[in-house]
Design a protein around this motif. Sequence first.
Motif, short mmCIF file in Angstrom:
data_model
loop_
_atom_site.label_atom_id
_atom_site.label_comp_id
_atom_site.label_asym_id
_atom_site.label_seq_id
_atom_site.Cartn_x
_atom_site.Cartn_y
_atom_site.Cartn_z
N GLU A 72 0.74 -1.34 -0.07
CA GLU A 72 -0.05 -0.17 0.18
C GLU A 72 0.72 1.28 -0.06
OE1 GLU A 72 -3.20 0.04 -0.35
OE2 GLU A 72 -3.76 -1.89 0.19
N ASN A 73 2.00 1.16 0.51
CA ASN A 73 2.89 2.43 0.48
C ASN A 73 4.17 2.37 0.02
OD1 ASN A 73 1.15 4.03 3.20
ND2 ASN A 73 1.06 1.89 3.54
N GLU A 74 4.68 1.36 -0.62
CA GLU A 74 5.81 1.41 -1.26
C GLU A 74 7.03 1.74 -0.34
OE1 GLU A 74 6.47 0.80 -4.58
OE2 GLU A 74 4.13 0.27 -4.52
N GLU A 75 6.91 1.34 0.63
CA GLU A 75 8.21 1.52 1.66
C GLU A 75 8.75 -0.17 1.78
OE1 GLU A 75 6.75 5.08 4.69
OE2 GLU A 75 6.65 3.05 5.59
N ALA A 226 22.21 3.33 0.46
CA ALA A 226 22.39 1.98 1.00
C ALA A 226 23.64 2.03 1.61
CB ALA A 226 22.64 1.27 -0.49
N ALA A 227 23.77 1.26 2.76
CA ALA A 227 24.86 0.82 3.51
C ALA A 227 25.02 -0.78 3.45
CB ALA A 227 24.58 1.22 4.79
N VAL A 228 24.77 -1.45 4.49
CA VAL A 228 24.99 -2.97 4.32
C VAL A 228 23.63 -3.38 3.65
CG1 VAL A 228 24.89 -5.03 5.46
CG2 VAL A 228 26.30 -3.00 6.40
N LEU A 229 22.35 -2.79 4.16
CA LEU A 229 20.97 -2.98 3.75
C LEU A 229 20.60 -1.62 2.52
CD1 LEU A 229 19.34 -4.10 6.82
CD2 LEU A 229 20.33 -5.60 4.94
N PRO A 230 19.64 -2.08 1.72
CA PRO A 230 19.38 -0.65 0.96
C PRO A 230 18.36 -0.08 2.20
CG PRO A 230 18.62 -2.75 -0.11
CD PRO A 230 19.03 -3.27 1.34
N PRO A 231 18.04 1.31 1.89
CA PRO A 231 17.32 2.03 2.82
C PRO A 231 15.93 1.58 3.14
CG PRO A 231 18.02 3.19 0.91
CD PRO A 231 18.24 2.10 0.59
N PHE A 232 15.73 1.61 4.19
CA PHE A 232 14.47 1.00 4.80
C PHE A 232 13.79 1.99 5.81
CE2 PHE A 232 17.79 -0.57 7.44
CZ PHE A 232 17.37 -0.46 8.81
N GLN A 233 12.35 1.66 6.04
CA GLN A 233 11.37 2.56 6.87
C GLN A 233 10.98 2.04 8.16
OE1 GLN A 233 11.16 2.32 3.29
NE2 GLN A 233 12.25 4.03 2.98
N ARG A 234 10.75 0.62 8.11
CA ARG A 234 10.45 -0.19 8.94
C ARG A 234 11.08 -1.23 9.56
NH1 ARG A 234 5.13 2.64 10.53
NH2 ARG A 234 5.10 4.17 8.94
N ILE A 235 11.14 -1.75 10.86
CA ILE A 235 11.81 -2.94 11.44
C ILE A 235 10.79 -3.91 12.17
CG2 ILE A 235 13.68 -3.79 12.91
CD1 ILE A 235 15.29 -1.04 12.38
#
Length: 319
Positions: A72-75, A226-235
Amino acid sequence: EPLREQELARHLRQGGSLSRLFADFEERACQVKMLECVAGAFNRDEILAVEAGTGVGKSLAYLLPAFQWVLENEERVVVSTATINLQQQLVEQDIPLVVRMLGRDPGSFLVMGRGNYLCRTRLLDALEEATLFDEPDEALQAIRAWAEATPTGSRSDLPDYPSEELWSRVCSEADACRGLRCPYREGCFVLKARRAAAASRVLVANHHLLFSDLAMRLSGTGYDAAAVLPPFQRIVFDEAHNIERSATSYFSVQFSRPQVIKIAGRLYKEKDRKRGGLILALERLFEGRGRLASIRRNVGAVASAAQALDQAALGLMNG
């Protein structure tokens, strides 16, 4: 776009998509309640802590809201775990089930540390070194044959699991990576995995990898690159009782004698009057060998000092 909590919860109720997939389905009130709480936390940008016993079905209760949220949110959402067993369960069982229930797939990927991937350049170096020292190695030759066919280069895909010593000689390492100068860059397994992760909206990782990523972001990488992971918004943390140990390991500094010896050996080593290492390669390329000879001596001094420090620490601990 907020999640419709009750509509999402119907997937886990009698008559929902899960009950249509399993003839012996039984509704679990605790599972439904957990899903509603997770969905509400997504909607309200809250931190939620949930404790639930075995058999509740926790993974579906957080995966359904997470997958619907990214649709729904493209995050991007990261699901962080502590054990390989749970990662395998998520990737092989739970996530495919959630995709069937929702009828849509935003793309998911199991992110592993670069040490889990073969480095073609280091494999070639190991093969040349074995030839130099006349050391036939059947296990190394098996990895060479596997490298020509594997689509992933992941150690978990090897038919026969190699020893830690052998794998450490051929796996990808940040300090040994040649980057843009690598002749095998186009076929690099680490870069291929990073591209797959960047194309996915749900990433499954472990706590160590996540905190390694966060440490890089806090040190200057930021949260949009991007660091070790691509950018993310929720965990989503599963097996969260292990977080403290993982966080400590990445927000502190440590080294060990084997690490020092390993790096020193990469610079210079002797065996049966045969010599190898990066220092010798530099001597062949440049003049001023007297200066490089002093570097060889210093490499030996560092290795000896690391050994002495290790022995002193053992003595202190025994005392």
